[in-house]
Design a protein around this motif. Structure first.
Motif, short mmCIF file in Angstrom:
data_model
loop_
_atom_site.label_atom_id
_atom_site.label_comp_id
_atom_site.label_asym_id
_atom_site.label_seq_id
_atom_site.Cartn_x
_atom_site.Cartn_y
_atom_site.Cartn_z
N CYS A 1 10.30 -30.24 -10.44
CA CYS A 1 10.24 -30.68 -9.05
C CYS A 1 8.87 -31.26 -8.70
O CYS A 1 8.75 -32.10 -7.81
N THR A 44 13.60 -34.46 -7.25
CA THR A 44 14.31 -33.36 -7.93
C THR A 44 14.58 -32.20 -6.98
O THR A 44 15.69 -31.66 -6.94
N PRO A 55 13.49 -34.49 -17.51
CA PRO A 55 14.49 -34.85 -16.49
C PRO A 55 15.93 -34.65 -16.95
O PRO A 55 16.79 -34.23 -16.16
N ASP A 113 18.99 -30.22 -14.86
CA ASP A 113 20.28 -29.76 -14.31
C ASP A 113 20.82 -28.58 -15.11
O ASP A 113 21.44 -27.68 -14.56
#
Length: 304
Positions: A20, A26, A93, A97
């Motif tokens: 983040c 993000t 990146p 998730d």
């Protein structure tokens, strides 16, 4: 319970927070909640990160340091050195998730652990036993199946806007001669009078009480009186619900009905008659393993 036995993933928490700080946008898209982080320091950092993202300010180490300092929490999270270490530990990146999913899974595991712990404490202290203990544990676990979106609290402003928009829609419908959708009567005149004629259609209505408080009996009463088809999604054995319905109608205990313990042929006849008088427009679906979203999709497909 020590951290050793509590589900958590400190490396994943650091990787998400670090990402983040180094990858723009993000923090605003992951949709995590502070409770998804086990480490209280990480919760404080996430809260500050999301506050920055929502304000439109840049999300990076310097701005995060100021945000935490203004909140009086910079020293508690380890100061600037700790924030810099997070940036170094950032996930790539393409992996962030995945790590966010790990945090959600660990949070669910903690919630289950907490729910079962509460049930075990009730049993140990003699507050619950037998079927009541099983039902209480199942209800606590069942509550965790609600989608995260349903558990998210609205701000006062968002709740007020939603309520007033609903008023505008109802007034507009009334002006066009349609009026608001008819309500579903509960069959209890006093309650219906207090809530405007019954339960609102197209709305979530939550009925809450302790185990054995009559929630299922009340909802079955509503379904019996409803002029529309209904479905009961049972997180217990569907047959147990049926036995309780027959017990309500005949005053014979559900345990005796399930165990086929009838004092006479007359009692058996009463149960048979009660079964034939149960509402035919109400279905019972065994819902173990189903989420609230699963229930909604099933209802839309199968209820006219």
């Amino acid at each position: 319970m020590t951290d050793l036995y509590t589900p958590h993933a400190p490396e994943a928490e650091r990787a998400v927070l670090g990402a983040c700080l180094v990858v723009a946008g993000t923090a605003g898209r992951l949709g995590l909640a502070p409770e998804d982080f086990f480490d209280l320091r990480h919760r404080a950092i996430w809260t500050a990160l999301t506050a920055l993202a929502e304000s439109g300010a840049p999300v990076e180490v310097a701005s995060l340091e100021r945000q935490l300092a203004d909140a009086g929490k910079l020293a508690a999270v380890g100061g600037l050195a700790a924030l810099s270490e997070l940036a170094i530990a950032a996930a790539m990146p393409v992996a962030v998730d995945h790590y966010a999913g790990v945090l959600r899974d660990k949070r669910v595991a903690r919630d289950v652990q907490r729910a079962l712990g509460a049930a075990l404490e009730d049993i140990a202290r003699g507050r619950l036993g037998g079927e009541d203990a099983v039902r209480a544990a199942e209800e606590r676990i069942g509550m965790l199946r609600a989608p995260a979106r349903a558990r998210t609290a609205l701000t006062v402003r968002a709740a007020a806007v939603a309520a007033t928009e609903s008023m505008v829609r109802e007034m507009s419908a009334a002006e066009q001669g349609r009026g608001p959708p008819p309500r579903i009567p509960t069959g209890l005149a006093t309650l219906d009078a207090r809530i405007g004629g019954g339960l609102g259609r197209g709305q979530w209505t939550v009925v809450a009480a302790r185990p054995g408080g009559g929630k299922t009996a009340f909802l079955m009463q509503v379904l019996r009186c409803a002029p529309v088809p209904g479905v009961v999604y049972a997180y217990e054995e569907a047959s147990d619900l049926i036995w309780r319905e027959l017990a309500t109608a005949t005053k014979i205990s559900a345990a005796d009905i399930a165990g086929r313990r009838f004092g006479s042929g007359k009692q058996l006849g009463e149960v048979v008659r009660a079964a034939r008088e149960l509402p035919d427009h109400v279905r019972v679906v065994g819902a173990r393993g189903m989420t609230a979203a699963d229930n909604a999709r099933h209802a839309r497909r199968h209820v006219a």
